[in-house]
Design a protein around this motif. Sequence first.
Motif, PDB file in Angstrom:
ATOM      1  N   TYR A 121     -86.116 -84.450  15.555  1.00 21.63           N
ATOM      2  CA  TYR A 121     -85.070 -83.481  15.249  1.00 21.63           C
ATOM      3  C   TYR A 121     -85.430 -82.077  15.729  1.00 21.63           C
ATOM      4  O   TYR A 121     -84.669 -81.447  16.461  1.00 21.63           O
ATOM      5  N   HIS A 158     -85.742 -81.840  19.522  1.00 25.06           N
ATOM      6  CA  HIS A 158     -84.692 -82.533  20.274  1.00 25.06           C
ATOM      7  C   HIS A 158     -84.180 -81.648  21.414  1.00 25.06           C
ATOM      8  O   HIS A 158     -84.159 -80.421  21.299  1.00 25.06           O
ATOM      9  N   SER A 181     -81.248 -81.231  22.388  1.00 28.70           N
ATOM     10  CA  SER A 181     -79.985 -80.579  22.045  1.00 28.70           C
ATOM     11  C   SER A 181     -80.216 -79.441  21.051  1.00 28.70           C
ATOM     12  O   SER A 181     -80.768 -79.650  19.970  1.00 28.70           O
ATOM     13  N   ALA A 182     -79.735 -78.255  21.403  1.00 26.12           N
ATOM     14  CA  ALA A 182     -79.856 -77.120  20.486  1.00 26.12           C
ATOM     15  C   ALA A 182     -79.071 -77.363  19.197  1.00 26.12           C
ATOM     16  O   ALA A 182     -79.474 -76.894  18.120  1.00 26.12           O
ATOM     17  N   TRP A 183     -77.960 -78.084  19.280  1.00 26.48           N
ATOM     18  CA  TRP A 183     -77.169 -78.374  18.085  1.00 26.48           C
ATOM     19  C   TRP A 183     -77.924 -79.279  17.127  1.00 26.48           C
ATOM     20  O   TRP A 183     -77.895 -79.080  15.905  1.00 26.48           O
ATOM     21  N   VAL A 184     -78.614 -80.291  17.663  1.00 24.23           N
ATOM     22  CA  VAL A 184     -79.422 -81.164  16.805  1.00 24.23           C
ATOM     23  C   VAL A 184     -80.530 -80.349  16.153  1.00 24.23           C
ATOM     24  O   VAL A 184     -80.794 -80.475  14.947  1.00 24.23           O
ATOM     25  N   ARG A 185     -81.204 -79.520  16.929  1.00 26.82           N
ATOM     26  CA  ARG A 185     -82.283 -78.700  16.372  1.00 26.82           C
ATOM     27  C   ARG A 185     -81.759 -77.783  15.267  1.00 26.82           C
ATOM     28  O   ARG A 185     -82.409 -77.604  14.236  1.00 26.82           O
ATOM     29  N   ARG A 186     -80.592 -77.209  15.485  1.00 31.25           N
ATOM     30  CA  ARG A 186     -80.039 -76.278  14.504  1.00 31.25           C
ATOM     31  C   ARG A 186     -79.589 -76.992  13.230  1.00 31.25           C
ATOM     32  O   ARG A 186     -79.866 -76.535  12.120  1.00 31.25           O
ATOM     33  N   ILE A 187     -78.900 -78.124  13.375  1.00 37.05           N
ATOM     34  CA  ILE A 187     -78.305 -78.796  12.216  1.00 37.05           C
ATOM     35  C   ILE A 187     -79.303 -79.702  11.497  1.00 37.05           C
ATOM     36  O   ILE A 187     -79.322 -79.777  10.262  1.00 37.05           O
TER      37      ILE A 187
END
Length: 363
Positions: A115, A118, A120-126
């Motif tokens: 996570y 990851h 993806s910045a969105w995966v890292r953020r969420i």
Amino acid sequence: MKILVLTRYGRIGASSRLRFLQYLPWLQRSEIDVVVQPFISDEMLEAKYRAGGYSLPGLMGAYARRVLCLLRRKRFDLIWIEKEALPWLPVQVERALLQGVPYVLDFDDAWFHNYDLHRSAWVRRILGHRLDRLMAGARLVIGGNDYLLQRARDAGARWVERVPTVIDLDRYPLGPEKLPGASAPKIVWIGSPSTVRYLSGLAEPLRALAQRVPFKLRVIGAPLEMAGVEVECVPWTEASEVAAIAECDIGVMPLFDSPWERGKCGYKLIQYMACGLPVVASPVGVNKEIVEQGVNGFLADSQAEWVTALEQLLTQPQLRSRLGQAGRLRVESTYCLQVTGRVLANLLLQASKGVEGAARDGN
């Protein structure tokens, strides 16, 4: 006492088999009743290895079965979870479905990097702190090495304990000592199709060695071709893995040096050592603790160090024997179920009662 055990896999998944399923007899001896619910069945995992991924209907079924199981959680005194119960879902969903029953998390890999690292910045953020929040809410976090436990401490876990990944000595009887010169020595690596990539780092050292010393490379559990090196690939089964390793002479564990690899628990090395083999490994993470340089094996960081270490072992049968015997003794003293079985059972008993503290004295 009754425990719900939420593993990631069935028996063919090494992490579930070694961190959970092999302990079930020890839990039964402590009068702990266990119900096991794997997230990914053996059939799903085998299909993934064939197809390269999980099917959507299979995953939907896995999530549905896990949710239904969690809805019945109040029947249990404790939930013992391999890494996480509902991967990739918002942590609020998982915490809601764990509410009201204490839970223990167990890690043998740096799963949190799926996570927080990851692409993806969105995966890292969420989801980047998903597992940290689960660790903070756990009654106990068990990890196979200090890298994993430090993450749990940083996440705010109130109680952490280290239990290494181990073998069962009853499955690893020592055979007769090998006679030198009977055949070309065998270097062995054991793993899966998802981890065979680590052998790419040995391609050049092994090709160089093949010009100077006769040997074979045995690969257990994955397909591999390596130009200039004689390779034999052997299928993995739980019943045959010990014999497949014991027939060899040197065990290897090359790794990349990245955050994910620093969370590994060195199980290959422990298997090799249990079979009386000397080992050569990358000096990454817990490998630096398991391998005592020149005592039970060698740590090799560069291609030249790999060539030197392997050439010494390939050409000196007495050195192989001495280091292999030392490795077996280390497994018997530290890395076997006969040492950790009672420890783990006591930890789970203490966790169910809400009593924090060490359970290593067996009391």
